[in-house]
Write a protein that holds these residues in place. Sequence first.
Motif, PDB file in Angstrom:
ATOM      1  N   ALA A  49       0.831  -1.210   0.000  1.00 28.03           N
ATOM      2  CA  ALA A  49       0.000   0.000   0.000  1.00 28.03           C
ATOM      3  C   ALA A  49       0.864   1.258   0.000  1.00 28.03           C
ATOM      4  CB  ALA A  49      -0.930  -0.012   1.213  1.00 28.03           C
ATOM      5  N   ASP A  50       1.964   1.241   0.766  1.00 28.33           N
ATOM      6  CA  ASP A  50       2.885   2.389   0.763  1.00 28.33           C
ATOM      7  C   ASP A  50       3.448   2.634  -0.635  1.00 28.33           C
ATOM      8  OD1 ASP A  50       2.501   2.753   3.468  1.00 28.33           O
ATOM      9  OD2 ASP A  50       4.315   1.663   4.065  1.00 28.33           O
ATOM     10  N   TRP A  51       3.856   1.544  -1.299  1.00 35.68           N
ATOM     11  CA  TRP A  51       4.417   1.671  -2.639  1.00 35.68           C
ATOM     12  C   TRP A  51       3.365   2.143  -3.636  1.00 35.68           C
ATOM     13  CZ3 TRP A  51       8.914   2.654  -4.171  1.00 35.68           C
ATOM     14  CH2 TRP A  51      10.059   2.054  -3.650  1.00 35.68           C
ATOM     15  N   VAL A  52       2.155   1.627  -3.525  1.00 36.98           N
ATOM     16  CA  VAL A  52       1.094   2.041  -4.449  1.00 36.98           C
ATOM     17  C   VAL A  52       0.901   3.548  -4.380  1.00 36.98           C
ATOM     18  CG1 VAL A  52      -1.399   1.965  -4.875  1.00 36.98           C
ATOM     19  CG2 VAL A  52      -0.141  -0.159  -4.545  1.00 36.98           C
ATOM     20  N   GLU A  53       0.817   4.068  -3.163  1.00 40.23           N
ATOM     21  CA  GLU A  53       0.634   5.512  -3.005  1.00 40.23           C
ATOM     22  C   GLU A  53       1.786   6.286  -3.638  1.00 40.23           C
ATOM     23  OE1 GLU A  53       0.797   8.797   0.562  1.00 40.23           O
ATOM     24  OE2 GLU A  53      -0.195   6.885   1.008  1.00 40.23           O
ATOM     25  N   GLN A  54       2.998   5.841  -3.387  1.00 41.05           N
ATOM     26  CA  GLN A  54       4.152   6.559  -3.921  1.00 41.05           C
ATOM     27  C   GLN A  54       4.238   6.456  -5.445  1.00 41.05           C
ATOM     28  OE1 GLN A  54       8.970   6.246  -3.561  1.00 41.05           O
ATOM     29  NE2 GLN A  54       7.789   5.881  -1.695  1.00 41.05           N
ATOM     30  N   VAL A  55       3.971   5.269  -5.973  1.00 40.04           N
ATOM     31  CA  VAL A  55       4.063   5.059  -7.421  1.00 40.04           C
ATOM     32  C   VAL A  55       2.994   5.873  -8.154  1.00 40.04           C
ATOM     33  CG1 VAL A  55       3.677   3.338  -9.233  1.00 40.04           C
ATOM     34  CG2 VAL A  55       5.174   2.803  -7.309  1.00 40.04           C
ATOM     35  N   VAL A  56       1.762   5.838  -7.636  1.00 36.91           N
ATOM     36  CA  VAL A  56       0.655   6.529  -8.304  1.00 36.91           C
ATOM     37  C   VAL A  56       0.797   8.040  -8.197  1.00 36.91           C
ATOM     38  CG1 VAL A  56      -1.843   6.962  -8.226  1.00 36.91           C
ATOM     39  CG2 VAL A  56      -0.972   4.626  -8.026  1.00 36.91           C
ATOM     40  N   CYS A  57       1.103   8.518  -7.008  1.00 35.35           N
ATOM     41  CA  CYS A  57       1.061   9.962  -6.753  1.00 35.35           C
ATOM     42  C   CYS A  57       2.355  10.688  -7.104  1.00 35.35           C
ATOM     43  CB  CYS A  57       0.715  10.215  -5.283  1.00 35.35           C
ATOM     44  SG  CYS A  57      -0.850   9.462  -4.764  1.00 35.35           S
ATOM     45  N   GLN A  58       3.477   9.972  -7.136  1.00 30.99           N
ATOM     46  CA  GLN A  58       4.753  10.655  -7.357  1.00 30.99           C
ATOM     47  C   GLN A  58       5.546  10.089  -8.537  1.00 30.99           C
ATOM     48  OE1 GLN A  58       6.982  10.729  -3.629  1.00 30.99           O
ATOM     49  NE2 GLN A  58       5.083  10.943  -2.459  1.00 30.99           N
ATOM     50  N   ARG A  59       5.841   8.809  -8.511  1.00 29.44           N
ATOM     51  CA  ARG A  59       6.810   8.271  -9.467  1.00 29.44           C
ATOM     52  C   ARG A  59       6.302   8.269 -10.905  1.00 29.44           C
ATOM     53  NH1 ARG A  59      11.322   4.654  -7.387  1.00 29.44           N
ATOM     54  NH2 ARG A  59      11.507   5.218  -5.185  1.00 29.44           N
ATOM     55  N   ILE A  60       5.079   7.767 -11.121  1.00 28.23           N
ATOM     56  CA  ILE A  60       4.563   7.723 -12.491  1.00 28.23           C
ATOM     57  C   ILE A  60       4.374   9.129 -13.057  1.00 28.23           C
ATOM     58  CG2 ILE A  60       2.552   7.113 -13.890  1.00 28.23           C
ATOM     59  CD1 ILE A  60       2.324   4.529 -12.337  1.00 28.23           C
ATOM     60  N   PRO A  61       3.763  10.076 -12.312  1.00 27.20           N
ATOM     61  CA  PRO A  61       3.654  11.430 -12.867  1.00 27.20           C
ATOM     62  C   PRO A  61       5.013  12.057 -13.180  1.00 27.20           C
ATOM     63  CG  PRO A  61       2.160  11.161 -11.011  1.00 27.20           C
ATOM     64  CD  PRO A  61       3.038   9.941 -11.036  1.00 27.20           C
ATOM     65  N   ALA A  62       6.001  11.836 -12.303  1.00 25.40           N
ATOM     66  CA  ALA A  62       7.316  12.452 -12.514  1.00 25.40           C
ATOM     67  C   ALA A  62       8.061  11.815 -13.677  1.00 25.40           C
ATOM     68  CB  ALA A  62       8.147  12.342 -11.231  1.00 25.40           C
ATOM     69  N   ARG A  63       7.993  10.501 -13.808  1.00 23.32           N
ATOM     70  CA  ARG A  63       8.790   9.803 -14.817  1.00 23.32           C
ATOM     71  C   ARG A  63       8.099   9.747 -16.177  1.00 23.32           C
ATOM     72  NH1 ARG A  63      14.189   8.625 -15.192  1.00 23.32           N
ATOM     73  NH2 ARG A  63      14.492   6.992 -16.742  1.00 23.32           N
ATOM     74  N   PHE A  64       6.779   9.555 -16.176  1.00 20.70           N
ATOM     75  CA  PHE A  64       6.064   9.335 -17.436  1.00 20.70           C
ATOM     76  C   PHE A  64       5.102  10.468 -17.792  1.00 20.70           C
ATOM     77  CE2 PHE A  64       7.359   5.197 -15.916  1.00 20.70           C
ATOM     78  CZ  PHE A  64       7.816   4.562 -17.060  1.00 20.70           C
ATOM     79  N   GLY A  65       4.943  11.452 -16.898  1.00 23.83           N
ATOM     80  CA  GLY A  65       4.088  12.590 -17.196  1.00 23.83           C
ATOM     81  C   GLY A  65       2.610  12.260 -17.254  1.00 23.83           C
ATOM     82  N   LEU A  66       2.187  11.180 -16.590  1.00 22.81           N
ATOM     83  CA  LEU A  66       0.784  10.778 -16.605  1.00 22.81           C
ATOM     84  C   LEU A  66       0.058  11.352 -15.391  1.00 22.81           C
ATOM     85  CD1 LEU A  66       1.178   7.026 -17.644  1.00 22.81           C
ATOM     86  CD2 LEU A  66       0.551   8.959 -19.108  1.00 22.81           C
ATOM     87  N   HIS A  67      -1.199  11.773 -15.598  1.00 23.46           N
ATOM     88  CA  HIS A  67      -1.989  12.345 -14.512  1.00 23.46           C
ATOM     89  C   HIS A  67      -2.388  11.241 -13.541  1.00 23.46           C
ATOM     90  CE1 HIS A  67      -5.284  14.329 -12.395  1.00 23.46           C
ATOM     91  NE2 HIS A  67      -4.837  15.484 -12.866  1.00 23.46           N
ATOM     92  N   PRO A  68      -2.118  11.408 -12.243  1.00 20.65           N
ATOM     93  CA  PRO A  68      -2.335  10.302 -11.292  1.00 20.65           C
ATOM     94  C   PRO A  68      -3.796   9.895 -11.139  1.00 20.65           C
ATOM     95  CG  PRO A  68      -1.795  12.331 -10.133  1.00 20.65           C
ATOM     96  CD  PRO A  68      -1.551  12.597 -11.591  1.00 20.65           C
ATOM     97  N   ARG A  69      -4.725  10.833 -11.351  1.00 18.03           N
ATOM     98  CA  ARG A  69      -6.146  10.480 -11.224  1.00 18.03           C
ATOM     99  C   ARG A  69      -6.734  10.029 -12.554  1.00 18.03           C
ATOM    100  NH1 ARG A  69     -10.209  15.319 -10.691  1.00 18.03           N
ATOM    101  NH2 ARG A  69      -9.617  15.342 -12.899  1.00 18.03           N
ATOM    102  N   ASP A  70      -6.458  10.774 -13.623  1.00 14.54           N
ATOM    103  CA  ASP A  70      -7.130  10.548 -14.900  1.00 14.54           C
ATOM    104  C   ASP A  70      -6.487   9.470 -15.760  1.00 14.54           C
ATOM    105  OD1 ASP A  70      -8.743  12.594 -14.081  1.00 14.54           O
ATOM    106  OD2 ASP A  70      -7.792  14.121 -15.337  1.00 14.54           O
ATOM    107  N   GLN A  71      -5.197   9.208 -15.566  1.00 13.37           N
ATOM    108  CA  GLN A  71      -4.484   8.296 -16.469  1.00 13.37           C
ATOM    109  C   GLN A  71      -3.878   7.086 -15.782  1.00 13.37           C
ATOM    110  OE1 GLN A  71      -2.073  11.652 -18.210  1.00 13.37           O
ATOM    111  NE2 GLN A  71      -2.748  10.765 -20.155  1.00 13.37           N
ATOM    112  N   VAL A  72      -3.976   7.021 -14.468  1.00 13.08           N
ATOM    113  CA  VAL A  72      -3.433   5.888 -13.717  1.00 13.08           C
ATOM    114  C   VAL A  72      -4.581   5.203 -12.979  1.00 13.08           C
ATOM    115  CG1 VAL A  72      -1.763   5.111 -11.998  1.00 13.08           C
ATOM    116  CG2 VAL A  72      -1.255   7.123 -13.420  1.00 13.08           C
ATOM    117  N   GLN A  73      -4.667   3.885 -13.111  1.00 15.64           N
ATOM    118  CA  GLN A  73      -5.725   3.133 -12.438  1.00 15.64           C
ATOM    119  C   GLN A  73      -5.127   2.021 -11.595  1.00 15.64           C
ATOM    120  OE1 GLN A  73      -9.243   3.760 -12.502  1.00 15.64           O
ATOM    121  NE2 GLN A  73      -8.897   2.455 -10.715  1.00 15.64           N
TER     122      GLN A  73
END
Length: 752
Positions: A548-572
């Motif tokens: 759960a800790d990793w999910v929060e970090q990956v969704v809210c920080q890592r994916i937006p920073a690395r891939f430029g994807l919106h954490p709510r609209d583009q990550v599920q």
Amino acid sequence: MEVLTGSVEHITYYNPENGYSVVRLQPDQRRLPNLGRDGLATITGNLPELAPGEYLRLQGNWTNHPKHGMQFQVELCEQTLPATTAGIRRYLGSGLIRGIGPRLAERIVAHFGAKTLEAIEEHPELLREVPDIGPKRSLLIAQAWEEQKQVKEIMLFLHSHGISTNLAVKIYKHYGDQALQVVRSDPYRLARDIYGIGFKTADRIAQSLGLPADHPSRIEAGVVYVLNEMSNEGHVYAPQPELAGRAAELLKAPPELIQPALQRLAEADRIRTDQLPGSPLPPITAAARESSPAYPQTPAIYLTPFFLSETSLAQRLAALAAHIPSRLSDMPPAFTPLHGQLSEEQQAAIRSALSHPVSVLTGGPGTGKTTAIQALIAALEAAHKRYALASPTGRAAKRLAEATGRPASTIHRLLGVSPAEGFKHNTENPLPIDLLVVDEASMLDLMLAHHLLKAIPPGAHLLLVGDVDQLPSVGAGDVLRDVIASGVAPVTRLSAIFRQAAGSHIITNAHRINQGQLPDFPSTVENPANGQMADFFLFSAESAEQAADWVEQVVCQRIPARFGLHPRDQVQVLSPMYRGPAGVSALNARLQAVLNPPAAATGSHPTPEKSLFGQTFRPGDKVMQLQNNYDKEVFNGDIGLVAGLDLVEHTLTIDFDKRLVVYDWNEADQISLAYAVSVHKAQGSEFPAVVIPLVTAHYMMLQRNLLYTAITRAKKLCVLVGSRKAIAMAVKNNDITQRYTALDWRLREHYR
């Protein structure tokens, strides 16, 4: 016991499952010794769902909590009306009465003073004397007041049974003034009539009313409940011994009471019984014979709608498959201008779709199913044939339209669903088509398939396209597998992965998993196969809490920073389970707190929020529809955003792909937060990025087809969060839970 009266200032905590609450109360007795510095009392206990501004009369005792200090432990709670003008003003302005907000409450109380509540209840027409209140608004306020009063009476009765205020409102709206009479005389009607009230809740009420445990209506309700539960598990029928055993265990009743209940239910036509053969007729093809299930020799018990749907669907499918000549019998041999660009498998699929009234095209990701559909469309258009493209869900239909460049719709919208009249297109008014393509057909459940077949005209063609290795439909039935197993329709399985798809780890790993092999994880972020960014990753976590800790970090920080994807609209986030730290419920609360926190947490201007059915909704929240709502034209699995909350009119407005839909608060149990959803709920959808927590604590749900389905929802990026052991458990477990369905047997029987 001591008595404490006052108005609710703030709800500190509320548990919707048992009603346990911690509430801050503004007491009428201002000089009590046990108040906090702010002059408020802390009250605790199992309470009805309250709102700030409500006036309470409480009985209980003061206790000294070792950590939180003096608290009033409530034994009896009565929701009453305030007597002072200040209390009335606050009560009306709290948002409890639909149509009255703080400003209007000020004007009403300023006009009527201490007689405000008397005026609203006995002379609502006098409200027109207040500025900005006309005849229509005064009528709406009077109706809302009456509704609130009736609900309070119902709540006094239902509170001890754990019924929330929102469900009490639904009970009142369904039964009107007869609500209390219905609840007292036949509480099991609640389970039949009201969405959100199950057998166990109704049974608690019935038992407290003194209904005997062996009462016929209780036994019948328990049997129907088990049948409904089994249909929620995907079964179309229940073998009688299994049904009897589960019902007896649920009811804690002697097994000999079940058979008479079945007879009474059959006489009322609420169930149907059919004798299925011990071993089915031999499948028509050798390939189908390998997957053919055995059938119990004991009676199969159906809920009547499922029996009628299965028998009718089998008859219609068999008749359609046998209809020669068909509407495409005159198609020219040179069937497509894209002939040279197609593989032999794809060409075979198109020939099959054009020459057989019913056919199936299946295959994994990257095998060219969409290209084959495009070529089929080109052939139909060249021959001036009429066709339609449809999918079970809105997101799948949108993806099909984007992939083909042609209009596509959900099956519900294709059939023209009407709340009052049912489906516009049916046997009497069939679809004006020569061929229908149904994509994501693995999601097609029995009931929807039946409605669809009723609307296909004789002689038209039906092509079912789907990945049979994915999870079966959320609804009861296993239509695609049953059609394949029956052998009544030719099946083309695409197996070759096209070169452009082979560079994706998502696609290659999906096929590896489907073949029982562990996925490969790239060692670098760059993908050496095509020089692009890698699209498949693992973040190691052994426990659900770590995941759960990793999910929060990956969704809210890592994916937006690395891939430029919106954490709510583009990550599920797709989780195998609902419970636990890495389950859907906990992850939704966690991600909402980060991605859409309350205004107080950000220091911004106040924004409205409302807690309904155990969830807190705010504007901007990502939500999912949980059931088909034909009135609103919103269907199970549709995802939208909360566009607004009206605390005066008691409504939520949700934006479903640019279409605004309004929900009353008592309808909010139809929606759920959707920052995280179950893998089952994500079927038919595709997201730019998916994040999948997978830990050994999920062992109950770790199956190959579940992991395969989750991974194939990802379009650009797939991140697994968990342990290699859990992944290996899922890949190894290829035991597909057998659903009780006899469609394939009935198809063979009709076909012969």
